[in-house]
Structure formats: C-alpha cells, structure tokens
Design an enzyme around this catalytic site. Sequence first.
Site, mmCIF file in Angstrom:
data_model
loop_
_atom_site.group_PDB
_atom_site.id
_atom_site.type_symbol
_atom_site.label_atom_id
_atom_site.label_comp_id
_atom_site.label_asym_id
_atom_site.label_seq_id
_atom_site.Cartn_x
_atom_site.Cartn_y
_atom_site.Cartn_z
ATOM 1 N N VAL A 192 -10.437 6.615 9.964
ATOM 2 C CA VAL A 192 -11.516 7.176 9.161
ATOM 3 C C VAL A 192 -12.848 6.673 9.715
ATOM 4 C CG1 VAL A 192 -12.531 7.329 6.863
ATOM 5 C CG2 VAL A 192 -10.034 7.283 7.134
ATOM 6 N N TYR A 208 -13.571 2.265 -0.348
ATOM 7 C CA TYR A 208 -12.532 3.199 -0.776
ATOM 8 C C TYR A 208 -12.228 3.207 -2.266
ATOM 9 C CZ TYR A 208 -11.949 3.932 4.151
ATOM 10 O OH TYR A 208 -12.184 4.260 5.468
ATOM 11 N N PHE A 260 -1.886 0.218 10.825
ATOM 12 C CA PHE A 260 -1.730 1.574 11.344
ATOM 13 C C PHE A 260 -3.089 2.261 11.449
ATOM 14 C CE2 PHE A 260 -0.802 1.463 6.793
ATOM 15 C CZ PHE A 260 -1.712 2.383 6.281
ATOM 16 N N GLU A 279 -13.961 -1.957 6.076
ATOM 17 C CA GLU A 279 -14.985 -2.262 5.079
ATOM 18 C C GLU A 279 -14.394 -1.960 3.698
ATOM 19 O OE1 GLU A 279 -19.221 -1.301 6.344
ATOM 20 O OE2 GLU A 279 -18.086 0.119 7.566
#
Length: 408
Positions: A81, A122, A408, A118
């Site tokens: 992301v 989220y 991952f 970071e």
Amino acid sequence: MTFEVRGLEDGQWDDWFDRTDRVFGGSAPPEERARLKAVAEVDRSIAAWDGDEIVGSAGAYSFRMSVPGGALVPTAGVTCVSVQPTHRRRGVLTSMMRAQLDDVRGRGEALAVLTASEPEIYGRFGYGVTSKQLGVNIDTTRVRLTPPAGVDDVTLRFVGLEEGLELCEAVYARVVAARPGMLARQPGWARTPLVDPPSQRAGASERLCVLAQVEGEVRGYARYAVKLDSTAGGPDGVVLVRDVDAVDPVTYAALWRYLFGIDLTSRISSYNRPADDPLLHLVSDVRRCLVSTKEGLFARLVEVGAALEARTYTTPVDVVLEVADSFCPWNEGRWRLTGDPKGAVCVRTADPADLALSVRELGAAYLGGVSLSALAGAGRVRELRDGALREAAVAFGSDVAPWLAHGF
C-alpha cells in the site's frame, strides 16, 4: 486533482512495483523483488492512476489464517500500500481501500489483515492491532537456560537452506493451527525464509539452518546468521535468529540451548517472536534479555457475521454486539453472537445491545490476544448490560498469543 483506481493489466506489475518501492525508499534488493513477483496476484493488485502515471498502489494475497479453534480461514493479506508523495491528502488511499475491501467482500473473504509501516494510518479503515511481536537482545554471557528434561535426546545437524526446506515446512505446517494469526503456506511462500540477499546482511554470515531430530524424526528447526565482532575483552559476536519452530517443548528448548552456545558469540538478537514465547520462561534473567514489543498484525472484519462464526470461543457466550462501521456499512447494527469451544453462530438481531464497539475493536480482539476489557478501559468498548463485558472478554480470549511468523 483527478485520478482513477483500477486493477492492473498483464505487463504492468513491474512499473507498479517500481512506484511502490520508491515510496519505501527504493530498498528492495533484486532477490526480494523476484520473490515478490513470483507470489504476486496481479488480479488482486490495484493502482491509482493520474493519467498514465501510477500514483498509488495496493495489493492483496489469498491467504488462509489460523483463528482461535484451529480453523484456517480464507483471509486477504493486504500488501504494497503506497501513495506517491506528490499525491498525498487527495483521497487516493481512501479510494484504494474502498475498492479493495469491496473486492475482498466480493471474493467471499470475511477477513483482511496487514502489517503497517505507519500504524496510525489504518484504524480509520477499520483495522485493529490484533497481535504483537516480541523482540529480544540477550546477553548470553550472563543469562543461562534451564531446559526441561530430555533435551540431551535431541540431536542437531546442519542442512542447507534448500535441502532442508521441505523438512522445515513439514514442521511449520504442524504448528500453524495451534497459534492464531499464523498463515498456512500458499504456493511459493515456503521460499520466503530463504531470501537472504548479501546486500542486506550488514556484515553477518549467510543464513544457516539446523534441524532438530528425536529418534530420526525432524521435530524442529532454527534458521539464523552469525555476525562476528570483538572487543578488547575478546569475541563479541551476535546470533541473529530468523526462525525457531518445534512441535514440542523439549525440542524447542534444545534449539535455543544450541543458539545460546554458539562459539565466539555473546548475544542473541531476534526481532519477531510470539508475545508469550516460552523462551521467556527458560531464561534465568528476563531483564538481561532486553525484551521489547511492538504491533504485529492488523485485522479487519470484512463480514462481521461470517468472521465471528469462523472461530470458536473459550467459554459459552451469548452477547448482542452493537457494531459501528462507517467504512463498510453492511456491518453496521446489532449482531447476536452465540458460541462456545465447539463453534459459533452470529446473526442480525433487533434485541437490545449488550456491548457497543466499532469494527476496529472487533478486529483487535478477534484473535484473542487483545482483551475487550482492556479496550473498554480505554473507552473503546461500552458495556450496556451488566456482566456482558466480562462474559465476552473471557470468551474471546486465546490460550496462546496470536502471532504472525513472517511478513508479507
């Protein structure tokens, strides 16, 4: 500023990864890039486009994750992301998260997980910290082990990383279901621990592998490297532990005893162990192990009902949850969860709520490592029926801490 979010087409992955890697400092060595390309699911990779330029990225893997009770549940592993620094604060990330969670739901996956560079980012998308990783830096000149009886019956032997891969994977497969948060190896993922670029070793040796056997059966393994150093007082090397897995406590202790005794070293360093690692109960002095913790896995319930039904509960529970989820509004409302150690049912209900919380708190508590009572103490869960909090907090618990063994 306008942009468009859409999936990748064949031949676009390399450009997509170049842009992603740039955001993360351009530090991916060729070996790691090749591994990631080998396991990439291009049909699950999306990009934000400003004209012909990629300005944002988000990918996912099709995993199966262990949950309390031992089931391996289909789970989206969110990865790569990024938003280019030229396009921050324009809604790029929100648009990609929206498209990705819609896709996860469309694929029938009730859970999404990620690791975060970071961590503050989220929570607003419904992800809660559901596991921690333990770091240790052990002074092996002053800390001793007290292993259980039987360690002398464990034999150890060196094996090449490639040669030992199948045997190590067989051990890993046996321990996955026993600890929530572990990922069953999908095709191609077994090679993840083998990636060992010389450019990333910082003066350490190549990665080594030792197998632990009892009566000829491989019951555990350790992967590690050694970084030699010295002081005026003599050798002062460090053992850099990558993996230690075993199917029983005696083999586990034997592997750590071996790591403690490697010649010319005086320290052991490992950055990712379970929060409840038995190692902490084998050592003579935890203070000199310099234990640290940080967030590990973030979890998001994409389908509240299906996710809560996928796991079991340590004690019988019958509780109505008032769930807030503005980002995935199909989860909003009241859910009655009834469950026990054998299974669970979670359905919509009009009954009065017993607890009120957001989907972020459900994600944090989902694997059993974060207590609903602790979240309530922080004001993030509200008890609406006396006794409901304790009932749910105990039921959601796990006898072992959740843990993600590799990123991952």
